[in-house]
Design a protein around this motif. Structure first.
Motif, mmCIF file in Angstrom:
data_model
loop_
_atom_site.group_PDB
_atom_site.id
_atom_site.type_symbol
_atom_site.label_atom_id
_atom_site.label_comp_id
_atom_site.label_asym_id
_atom_site.label_seq_id
_atom_site.Cartn_x
_atom_site.Cartn_y
_atom_site.Cartn_z
ATOM 1 N N ALA A 126 -12.533 -6.014 10.107
ATOM 2 C CA ALA A 126 -11.147 -6.480 10.014
ATOM 3 C C ALA A 126 -10.461 -6.481 11.381
ATOM 4 O O ALA A 126 -10.721 -5.623 12.221
ATOM 5 C CB ALA A 126 -10.355 -5.603 9.047
ATOM 6 N N ASP A 127 -9.577 -7.461 11.579
ATOM 7 C CA ASP A 127 -8.762 -7.507 12.791
ATOM 8 C C ASP A 127 -7.581 -6.554 12.676
ATOM 9 O O ASP A 127 -7.074 -6.064 13.681
ATOM 10 C CB ASP A 127 -8.234 -8.937 13.008
ATOM 11 C CG ASP A 127 -9.368 -9.920 13.211
ATOM 12 O OD1 ASP A 127 -10.105 -9.760 14.197
ATOM 13 O OD2 ASP A 127 -9.537 -10.817 12.369
ATOM 14 N N LEU A 128 -7.125 -6.314 11.451
ATOM 15 C CA LEU A 128 -6.000 -5.420 11.203
ATOM 16 C C LEU A 128 -6.325 -4.592 9.975
ATOM 17 O O LEU A 128 -6.723 -5.130 8.943
ATOM 18 C CB LEU A 128 -4.711 -6.225 10.958
ATOM 19 C CG LEU A 128 -3.474 -5.427 10.542
ATOM 20 C CD1 LEU A 128 -2.997 -4.548 11.696
ATOM 21 C CD2 LEU A 128 -2.361 -6.358 10.086
ATOM 22 N N TYR A 129 -6.171 -3.271 10.103
ATOM 23 C CA TYR A 129 -6.403 -2.366 8.976
ATOM 24 C C TYR A 129 -5.191 -1.466 8.849
ATOM 25 O O TYR A 129 -4.790 -0.812 9.816
ATOM 26 C CB TYR A 129 -7.670 -1.537 9.198
ATOM 27 C CG TYR A 129 -7.859 -0.442 8.183
ATOM 28 C CD1 TYR A 129 -8.115 -0.730 6.852
ATOM 29 C CD2 TYR A 129 -7.768 0.895 8.559
ATOM 30 C CE1 TYR A 129 -8.289 0.272 5.915
ATOM 31 C CE2 TYR A 129 -7.945 1.914 7.630
ATOM 32 C CZ TYR A 129 -8.197 1.591 6.318
ATOM 33 O OH TYR A 129 -8.362 2.588 5.386
ATOM 34 N N VAL A 130 -4.577 -1.455 7.657
ATOM 35 C CA VAL A 130 -3.364 -0.679 7.441
ATOM 36 C C VAL A 130 -3.490 0.095 6.140
ATOM 37 O O VAL A 130 -3.918 -0.460 5.129
ATOM 38 C CB VAL A 130 -2.122 -1.605 7.354
ATOM 39 C CG1 VAL A 130 -0.872 -0.816 7.044
ATOM 40 C CG2 VAL A 130 -1.959 -2.411 8.625
ATOM 41 N N THR A 131 -3.117 1.370 6.170
ATOM 42 C CA THR A 131 -2.932 2.120 4.936
ATOM 43 C C THR A 131 -1.444 2.430 4.853
ATOM 44 O O THR A 131 -0.840 2.863 5.831
ATOM 45 C CB THR A 131 -3.741 3.431 4.908
ATOM 46 O OG1 THR A 131 -3.361 4.244 6.011
ATOM 47 C CG2 THR A 131 -5.227 3.170 4.961
ATOM 48 N N THR A 132 -0.870 2.181 3.694
ATOM 49 C CA THR A 132 0.563 2.367 3.528
ATOM 50 C C THR A 132 0.880 2.612 2.056
ATOM 51 O O THR A 132 0.099 2.236 1.188
ATOM 52 C CB THR A 132 1.356 1.144 4.039
ATOM 53 O OG1 THR A 132 2.757 1.397 3.922
ATOM 54 C CG2 THR A 132 1.000 -0.115 3.288
ATOM 55 N N SER A 133 2.004 3.237 1.810
ATOM 56 C CA SER A 133 2.494 3.370 0.434
ATOM 57 C C SER A 133 3.630 2.377 0.181
ATOM 58 O O SER A 133 4.146 2.284 -0.922
ATOM 59 C CB SER A 133 2.983 4.800 0.176
ATOM 60 O OG SER A 133 4.012 5.128 1.090
ATOM 61 N N ASP A 134 3.992 1.617 1.208
ATOM 62 C CA ASP A 134 5.089 0.656 1.127
ATOM 63 C C ASP A 134 4.556 -0.709 0.706
ATOM 64 O O ASP A 134 3.974 -1.439 1.513
ATOM 65 C CB ASP A 134 5.776 0.561 2.490
ATOM 66 C CG ASP A 134 6.943 -0.407 2.512
ATOM 67 O OD1 ASP A 134 7.383 -0.833 1.423
ATOM 68 O OD2 ASP A 134 7.404 -0.735 3.617
ATOM 69 N N THR A 135 4.761 -1.075 -0.559
ATOM 70 C CA THR A 135 4.251 -2.353 -1.049
ATOM 71 C C THR A 135 4.980 -3.537 -0.423
ATOM 72 O O THR A 135 4.440 -4.641 -0.397
ATOM 73 C CB THR A 135 4.345 -2.446 -2.584
ATOM 74 O OG1 THR A 135 5.705 -2.271 -2.973
ATOM 75 C CG2 THR A 135 3.480 -1.389 -3.252
#
Length: 147
Positions: A126-135
């Motif tokens: 992946a070029d961008l990987y994000v983990t978040t709880s903000d949908t």
């Protein structure tokens, strides 16, 4: 001395007839029921350059950037709710388009070993990987890439 120039129009708009200034086609893939519910908002918005495919066959592995109705995406966003038990029907090869992986965290912090393995494989390409709880982050990313 400081000189300032502002060249007409509002910042952030596209430049007419410039080849690199056309809206991108963004393919959004929701993996699992929670992610699918978020993605359905884009189906309802009827934007011409957001590509959604509907349900995919989990037994058929396909490239994440596979064209939809003859349209190749410029960006692909994969959204997954961590802990949901689902099959990822994707090859994990590098894509020709920009690839973003968004993993939505939950307070419960559930885990699915098979999905976690596939997430790590997609994360590697992946070029961008994000983990978040903000949908809302998903909406903002799609809107930014599709504008």
């Amino acid at each position: 001395m400081i000189t300032q120039t502002f060249l007409g129009g509002r910042p952030g708009q596209r430049i007419d007839d410039y080849r690199n200034s056309t809206p991108r086609f963004v393919k959004v893939l929701g993996v699992g029921d929670s992610a699918r519910a978020i993605i359905e908002r884009f189906n309802e918005s009827h934007r011409d350059n957001i590509i959604t495919t509907g349900a995919l066959n989990p037994m058929r592995l396909e490239p994440m950037d596979e064209p939809v109705n003859g349209i190749s995406p410029n960006a692909v966003i994969v959204v997954y709710q961590k802990g949901e038990h689902v099959a990822f029907p994707f090859l994990t090869d590098r894509t020709a388009s920009m690839l973003s992986l968004i993993v939505l965290e939950t307070p419960e912090g559930g885990s699915n070993v098979e999905a976690d393995r596939k997430v790590r494989q997609i994360q590697a390409v992946a070029d961008l990987y994000v983990t978040t709880s903000d949908t809302d982050f998903v909406n903002e990313l799609v809107d930014n890439l599709a504008s």
